[in-house]
Structures are given as C-alpha cells and as structure tokens.
Design a protein around this motif. Structure first.
Motif, short mmCIF file in Angstrom:
data_model
loop_
_atom_site.label_atom_id
_atom_site.label_comp_id
_atom_site.label_asym_id
_atom_site.label_seq_id
_atom_site.Cartn_x
_atom_site.Cartn_y
_atom_site.Cartn_z
N ASP A 274 31.15 88.39 48.06
CA ASP A 274 31.66 87.04 47.83
C ASP A 274 30.71 86.20 46.98
O ASP A 274 31.13 85.20 46.38
N ASP A 275 29.45 86.59 46.94
CA ASP A 275 28.45 85.87 46.15
C ASP A 275 28.27 86.48 44.77
O ASP A 275 27.45 85.99 43.97
N GLY B 2 25.46 79.26 49.06
CA GLY B 2 26.53 80.24 48.91
C GLY B 2 26.58 80.82 47.52
O GLY B 2 25.58 81.17 46.94
N SER B 3 27.79 80.91 46.98
CA SER B 3 27.99 81.56 45.69
C SER B 3 27.45 80.72 44.53
O SER B 3 27.41 81.19 43.40
N LYS C 184 23.33 87.98 50.95
CA LYS C 184 24.32 87.73 49.90
C LYS C 184 25.13 89.03 49.68
O LYS C 184 24.54 90.12 49.66
N ASP D 5 24.41 79.78 44.37
CA ASP D 5 22.97 80.05 44.29
C ASP D 5 22.70 81.18 43.30
O ASP D 5 22.32 82.28 43.68
N GLN E 58 29.56 89.27 52.90
CA GLN E 58 28.44 88.33 52.99
C GLN E 58 27.07 88.97 52.94
O GLN E 58 26.06 88.26 52.85
N SER F 87 18.38 85.38 47.22
CA SER F 87 18.80 85.79 48.56
C SER F 87 17.62 85.81 49.52
O SER F 87 16.45 85.73 49.11
N ILE G 73 20.85 86.29 41.38
CA ILE G 73 21.38 85.75 42.63
C ILE G 73 20.27 85.74 43.67
O ILE G 73 19.77 86.80 44.07
#
Length: 271
Positions: free
Chosen positions: A128-129, A92-93, A125, A95, A153, A107, A105
């Motif tokens: 929210d990420d 999730g966030s 992603k 990562d 998301q 993905s 980030i």
C-alpha cells in the motif's frame, strides 16, 4: 581582639611596603637612561604576562559560551529529528521522495529475524506504500538487504547478513568493482572478492556501491578495506569492515528504481 589587631598590622605594613616600592620605582625610572630602559622593559614584561593571562581567561570563557551554544543547538536538532522520526509512522504512503531514477520510501524496522546464516527483517511499509518485491533497502551508510515479500502494510527483507546475498561494490568512487558478501561471522564483516592482482588498492580505502546493479544507487558508502589474500593465484579477496551493523539498525529506506521495467524489457529483448 589580638587576631584582628594582627590582621590590621599586616595590612598596614603591606600598604607601607607597596608605597615604598612605587616610590623606589619612580626614582629608578628617572635616575638614568639605562635604569629607565630597564624599568620600562620590566614593566612591559609584567604587563604582557597580565595581558596574556587576561586574554587566555577571556578566550576560555568565550569558548565555554560557544560550547554551550553548540550543545543547545545540537539538543534542538536532536529534538527536531526525533519528532520527525516519530511522525514517520503516521505519514503512510506520503512518506517517500523521488530523486533521479529512484524513489525512496522511508521505513522503520519492526523485527530482526535471526536465522544464523539466513537473517531477515520486517519493515513497517508494504504494498500500500508502494514497496515492490525486489526493491533494495539501504541506510545512508550501508546496504540492509532486498525486499523478497510484501503484504499490504509490511515488507519481508532478505538481510545483507545472508549467505545467499551478493552485491556489486567498488573500491573508491573510480576503482575496481567486485562482488561483496557478508563474511558469515561478524555483524560488520564482509568480503570483497575477484579483485585483479594488477589493480591497486590500500587498506583503509572506502568501498561504495558500484551502481552496476539496478537495485541500489551508486556511491553509497559501505565500509573500509582491511587485510587481503591472494586466491588461486589470480585475484585478491579483501576483508571489509562495514560502517553499519544491520542488527543495530532501526530505520531503513526502500529504494525503487523507476527504470527497472524498461531495463528488464531491453535485456529480455536482446536475449
């Protein structure tokens, strides 16, 4: 019975022959200085052949063992990498990582949208990420595109394989900078334009991101130079063979320049 008898006679004769040869060599080695030297030269030559052959065989089996060890280590590394990639979906966030001015980030590309000259991708992603509109998307050896829309998301990415996308690229790490765009034909084809005629370059030179854009870090390898032609008598247009075909890419990294807001404010203030 006759077969066994013949085999026995053969080995008996061979043993007698070997004993006679040993005796003859012994007499030869003691019969004179010249014969003595010949004998030991011959013996050393034969010994060298057998020693070299034994060494070669030993090296072969040693190399084979080393290859087996490397193959096993490589398999273990692949297994660890696969486990890490599978775990990415659950991070999730968390990562992400920050290096210098950029936050990365990681993905997974969940969809490749084909639009001929206007291709796009969907990443797993989103907002929210921490993904922002206008963020760059990269791989270790290429540019994927630019985020142009997010949901909670997921992210929508304008692919580099898009007629509307141009990035800043550099020949070598210290060479000439010019605009790089997809050639509109090949998955690994691009064109580097506006390279001055007096600036040196060679086919096979590596092309990198220049770092002049706030979207992408500098020195990401993109591809190598190919054929060139003069345009309007004033500059070169050079074909580039990209290292990465986006259509074959599954994993990508969103890059966010943490200084973008400050840079934008500065630019707007000066204008």
């Amino acid at each position: 019975m006759s077969g066994r008898k013949n085999i026995g006679i053969f080995f008996f004769n061979a043993a007698i022959f070997i004993l006679l040869e040993i005796a003859a060599l012994g007499l030869l080695s003691h019969s004179g200085t010249l014969q003595h030297q010949w004998f030991f030269r011959g013996f050393n030559a034969v010994n060298s052949v057998f020693w070299g052959t034994g060494e070669t065989i030993g090296s072969y089996f040693s190399l084979r063992k080393q290859n087996d060890d490397l193959a096993r280590e490589n398999f273990e590394l692949v297994q660890e990498l696969r486990a890490y990639r599978e775990s990415d979906r659950d991070l999730g966030s968390m990562d992400f990582e920050t290096v210098g001015n950029f936050t990365y980030i990681h993905s997974v590309i969940t969809k490749h949208g084909a639009g001929k000259q206007h291709n796009y991708l969907i990443l797993n992603k989103g907002a929210d990420d921490g993904v922002l509109n206008g963020s760059g998307v990269i791989t270790p050896d290429g540019i994927v595109g630019i985020v142009d829309g997010t949901s909670r998301q997921y992210s929508h990415v304008m692919s580099f394989q898009n007629a509307d996308m141009v990035i800043s690229a550099r020949i070598g790490r210290d060479g000439t900078v010019g605009p790089l765009s997809w050639d509109g034909i090949s998955g690994r084809g691009a064109l580097l334009k506006e390279i001055p005629l007096n600036n040196p370059f060679e086919e096979g030179d590596t092309v990198y991101t220049s770092g002049f854009s706030s979207l992408f870090p500098s020195d990401i390898p993109l591809g190598v130079l190919g054929e060139s032609r003069i345009v309007n008598g004033s500059s070169f247009e050079i074909k580039v063979s990209l290292f990465r075909d986006i259509s074959d890419t599954r994993y990508a990294t969103v890059v966010i320049n943490n200084d973008t807001e400050e840079i934008t404010e500065l630019e707007e203030g000066v204008q």
